[in-house]
Design a protein around this motif. Structure first.
Motif, PDB file in Angstrom:
ATOM      1  N   GLU A 100       0.813  -1.213   0.000  1.00  0.00           N
ATOM      2  CA  GLU A 100       0.000   0.000   0.000  1.00  0.00           C
ATOM      3  C   GLU A 100       0.852   1.271   0.000  1.00  0.00           C
ATOM      4  OE1 GLU A 100       0.386  -1.322   4.299  1.00  0.00           O
ATOM      5  OE2 GLU A 100       0.094  -2.295   2.369  1.00  0.00           O
ATOM      6  N   HIS A 101       2.148   1.135   0.279  1.00  0.00           N
ATOM      7  CA  HIS A 101       3.067   2.279   0.267  1.00  0.00           C
ATOM      8  C   HIS A 101       3.559   2.608  -1.145  1.00  0.00           C
ATOM      9  CE1 HIS A 101       3.678   2.515   4.701  1.00  0.00           C
ATOM     10  NE2 HIS A 101       3.268   1.265   4.611  1.00  0.00           N
ATOM     11  N   ILE A 102       3.261   1.750  -2.088  1.00  0.00           N
ATOM     12  CA  ILE A 102       3.748   1.897  -3.461  1.00  0.00           C
ATOM     13  C   ILE A 102       2.693   2.614  -4.307  1.00  0.00           C
ATOM     14  CG2 ILE A 102       4.584   0.591  -5.483  1.00  0.00           C
ATOM     15  CD1 ILE A 102       6.307   0.379  -2.852  1.00  0.00           C
ATOM     16  N   PRO A 103       3.085   3.575  -5.157  1.00  0.00           N
ATOM     17  CA  PRO A 103       2.104   4.214  -6.027  1.00  0.00           C
ATOM     18  C   PRO A 103       1.376   3.182  -6.898  1.00  0.00           C
ATOM     19  CG  PRO A 103       4.178   5.420  -6.065  1.00  0.00           C
ATOM     20  CD  PRO A 103       4.430   4.146  -5.311  1.00  0.00           C
ATOM     21  N   GLU A 104       0.099   3.420  -7.113  1.00  0.00           N
ATOM     22  CA  GLU A 104      -0.744   2.462  -7.832  1.00  0.00           C
ATOM     23  C   GLU A 104      -0.153   2.033  -9.168  1.00  0.00           C
ATOM     24  OE1 GLU A 104      -5.243   2.277  -9.755  1.00  0.00           O
ATOM     25  OE2 GLU A 104      -4.822   3.725  -8.173  1.00  0.00           O
ATOM     26  N   LYS A 132      -1.933   7.147   9.237  1.00  0.00           N
ATOM     27  CA  LYS A 132      -1.923   8.381  10.023  1.00  0.00           C
ATOM     28  C   LYS A 132      -0.697   9.213   9.685  1.00  0.00           C
ATOM     29  CE  LYS A 132      -4.303   6.140  13.831  1.00  0.00           C
ATOM     30  NZ  LYS A 132      -4.162   5.544  15.154  1.00  0.00           N
ATOM     31  N   THR A 133       0.316   8.574   9.131  1.00  0.00           N
ATOM     32  CA  THR A 133       1.600   9.218   8.865  1.00  0.00           C
ATOM     33  C   THR A 133       1.665   9.740   7.439  1.00  0.00           C
ATOM     34  OG1 THR A 133       2.623   7.682  10.415  1.00  0.00           O
ATOM     35  CG2 THR A 133       4.105   8.873   8.942  1.00  0.00           C
ATOM     36  N   LEU A 134       2.254  10.913   7.289  1.00  0.00           N
ATOM     37  CA  LEU A 134       2.492  11.501   5.973  1.00  0.00           C
ATOM     38  C   LEU A 134       3.976  11.432   5.649  1.00  0.00           C
ATOM     39  CD1 LEU A 134       0.304  14.737   6.208  1.00  0.00           C
ATOM     40  CD2 LEU A 134      -0.336  12.503   5.252  1.00  0.00           C
ATOM     41  N   LEU A 135       4.267  11.329   4.369  1.00  0.00           N
ATOM     42  CA  LEU A 135       5.653  11.414   3.914  1.00  0.00           C
ATOM     43  C   LEU A 135       6.135  12.852   4.048  1.00  0.00           C
ATOM     44  CD1 LEU A 135       5.357   9.214   0.703  1.00  0.00           C
ATOM     45  CD2 LEU A 135       6.609   8.638   2.784  1.00  0.00           C
ATOM     46  N   PRO A 136       7.442  13.092   4.066  1.00  0.00           N
ATOM     47  CA  PRO A 136       7.952  14.459   4.164  1.00  0.00           C
ATOM     48  C   PRO A 136       7.420  15.395   3.068  1.00  0.00           C
ATOM     49  CG  PRO A 136       9.711  12.905   4.588  1.00  0.00           C
ATOM     50  CD  PRO A 136       8.522  12.106   4.136  1.00  0.00           C
ATOM     51  N   ASP A 137       7.075  14.836   1.885  1.00  0.00           N
ATOM     52  CA  ASP A 137       6.544  15.680   0.816  1.00  0.00           C
ATOM     53  C   ASP A 137       5.036  15.905   0.923  1.00  0.00           C
ATOM     54  OD1 ASP A 137       5.391  13.323  -0.149  1.00  0.00           O
ATOM     55  OD2 ASP A 137       6.658  13.212  -1.924  1.00  0.00           O
ATOM     56  N   GLY A 138       4.402  15.392   1.999  1.00  0.00           N
ATOM     57  CA  GLY A 138       2.994  15.649   2.265  1.00  0.00           C
ATOM     58  C   GLY A 138       2.023  14.561   1.836  1.00  0.00           C
ATOM     59  N   ARG A 139       2.482  13.580   1.075  1.00  0.00           N
ATOM     60  CA  ARG A 139       1.594  12.488   0.655  1.00  0.00           C
ATOM     61  C   ARG A 139       1.343  11.537   1.813  1.00  0.00           C
ATOM     62  NH1 ARG A 139       4.669   9.549  -3.843  1.00  0.00           N
ATOM     63  NH2 ARG A 139       6.416  10.402  -2.694  1.00  0.00           N
ATOM     64  N   ASN A 140       0.181  10.893   1.783  1.00  0.00           N
ATOM     65  CA  ASN A 140      -0.104   9.864   2.766  1.00  0.00           C
ATOM     66  C   ASN A 140       0.829   8.687   2.504  1.00  0.00           C
ATOM     67  OD1 ASN A 140      -1.610   7.417   3.973  1.00  0.00           O
ATOM     68  ND2 ASN A 140      -2.770   9.171   4.726  1.00  0.00           N
ATOM     69  N   CYS A 141       1.314   8.060   3.569  1.00  0.00           N
ATOM     70  CA  CYS A 141       2.219   6.904   3.409  1.00  0.00           C
ATOM     71  C   CYS A 141       1.533   5.749   2.684  1.00  0.00           C
ATOM     72  CB  CYS A 141       2.718   6.427   4.766  1.00  0.00           C
ATOM     73  SG  CYS A 141       3.973   7.493   5.459  1.00  0.00           S
ATOM     74  N   HIS A 142       0.238   5.607   2.868  1.00  0.00           N
ATOM     75  CA  HIS A 142      -0.507   4.568   2.155  1.00  0.00           C
ATOM     76  C   HIS A 142      -1.071   5.181   0.877  1.00  0.00           C
ATOM     77  CE1 HIS A 142      -1.286   1.877   5.928  1.00  0.00           C
ATOM     78  NE2 HIS A 142      -0.002   2.076   5.690  1.00  0.00           N
ATOM     79  N   GLU A 143      -0.327   5.020  -0.209  1.00  0.00           N
ATOM     80  CA  GLU A 143      -0.693   5.636  -1.480  1.00  0.00           C
ATOM     81  C   GLU A 143      -1.714   4.830  -2.263  1.00  0.00           C
ATOM     82  OE1 GLU A 143       2.209   7.594  -3.902  1.00  0.00           O
ATOM     83  OE2 GLU A 143       3.743   7.226  -2.388  1.00  0.00           O
ATOM     84  N   THR A 144      -1.698   3.513  -2.095  1.00  0.00           N
ATOM     85  CA  THR A 144      -2.603   2.659  -2.856  1.00  0.00           C
ATOM     86  C   THR A 144      -3.538   1.952  -1.882  1.00  0.00           C
ATOM     87  OG1 THR A 144      -0.928   2.388  -4.577  1.00  0.00           O
ATOM     88  CG2 THR A 144      -2.742   0.818  -4.580  1.00  0.00           C
ATOM     89  N   VAL A 145      -4.656   2.598  -1.625  1.00  0.00           N
ATOM     90  CA  VAL A 145      -5.685   2.061  -0.734  1.00  0.00           C
ATOM     91  C   VAL A 145      -6.819   1.573  -1.626  1.00  0.00           C
ATOM     92  CG1 VAL A 145      -7.307   2.592   1.125  1.00  0.00           C
ATOM     93  CG2 VAL A 145      -4.999   3.594   1.131  1.00  0.00           C
ATOM     94  N   LYS A 146      -6.921   0.266  -1.740  1.00  0.00           N
ATOM     95  CA  LYS A 146      -7.863  -0.345  -2.684  1.00  0.00           C
ATOM     96  C   LYS A 146      -8.639  -1.471  -2.004  1.00  0.00           C
ATOM     97  CE  LYS A 146      -6.694   2.050  -6.295  1.00  0.00           C
ATOM     98  NZ  LYS A 146      -7.650   2.932  -6.947  1.00  0.00           N
ATOM     99  N   SER A 147      -9.655  -1.941  -2.687  1.00  0.00           N
ATOM    100  CA  SER A 147     -10.514  -3.012  -2.181  1.00  0.00           C
ATOM    101  C   SER A 147      -9.830  -4.374  -2.307  1.00  0.00           C
ATOM    102  CB  SER A 147     -11.819  -3.041  -2.971  1.00  0.00           C
ATOM    103  OG  SER A 147     -11.552  -3.465  -4.309  1.00  0.00           O
ATOM    104  N   LYS A 148     -10.404  -5.332  -1.626  1.00  0.00           N
ATOM    105  CA  LYS A 148      -9.950  -6.718  -1.725  1.00  0.00           C
ATOM    106  C   LYS A 148      -9.966  -7.174  -3.179  1.00  0.00           C
ATOM    107  CE  LYS A 148     -11.511 -11.378  -0.732  1.00  0.00           C
ATOM    108  NZ  LYS A 148     -12.517 -11.916  -1.607  1.00  0.00           N
TER     109      LYS A 148
END
Length: 182
Positions: A100-104, A132-148
């Motif tokens: 989930e940390h990897i761009p889609e 809850k955590t953001l990367l230093p550049d402001g993006r959410n650490c979980h970049e790819t939040v998708k369904s099962k």
């Protein structure tokens, strides 16, 4: 074949250095190891790669406390674990809270990189909620939040010659993916 997103890796290097507790999400006190250990035993796993190991708590635990395992950690954002160990013959790859940390648009490339290890079994946990955590550049650490279903399609498109089992753990906001030889 190596997966490298240098900008993303640098973001995580900064985050790991600035937040001492970051990267310890799967420490032995919070992870229920029963299911994972049962999986490893079922597939006679002896040599394990903890892919995306963070600061290596699980890797170190496997090597000192539990079972008949030799575990190696890989995480490109942690100098101590910045070795892919492509020279090793792994039985299983464990990849917990990483994808989930990897761009889609890079998930398939990373899954192909993991597949290139040619192991007999793989065990993934993927979060399905924003961090809850953001990367230093402001993006959410979980970049790819998708369904099962989305994740299942991704895994089945890559691991076409293996059995893929995806289960949703709604209370934990995550899915578990078990992959093994047919």
């Amino acid at each position: 074949m190596t997966y490298k997103n240098e900008h993303l890796i640098n973001q995580y290097k900064i985050l790991h250095k600035s937040k001492s507790g970051y990267g310890n999400g799967y420490n032995v006190n919070t992870l229920n190891l029963k299911h994972l250990n049962k999986f490893l035993l079922a597939y006679s796993s002896k040599i394990i790669l903890d892919y995306g190991c963070g600061k290596g708590d699980l890797t170190k635990y496997f090597n000192s406390e539990i079972g008949p395992y030799k575990c190696y950690g890989y995480d490109p954002a942690i100098d101590e674990f910045n070795n892919e160990h492509k020279d090793k013959d792994f039985d299983t790859i464990v990849c917990l809270d990483v994808l989930e940390h990897i761009p889609e648009d890079e998930v398939s490339a990373l899954l192909n990189h993991i597949k290139s290890y040619d192991v007999k079994s793989l065990y993934f946990i993927v979060s399905t909620r924003y961090a809850k955590t953001l990367l230093p550049d402001g993006r959410n650490c979980h970049e790819t939040v998708k369904s099962k279903e989305w994740w299942q399609n991704e895994f089945e498109n890559i691991f076409t010659d293996q059995n893929v089992v995806v289960t949703e753990q709604k209370k934990l906001n995550q899915i578990r993916v078990l992959i093994h030889e047919n």
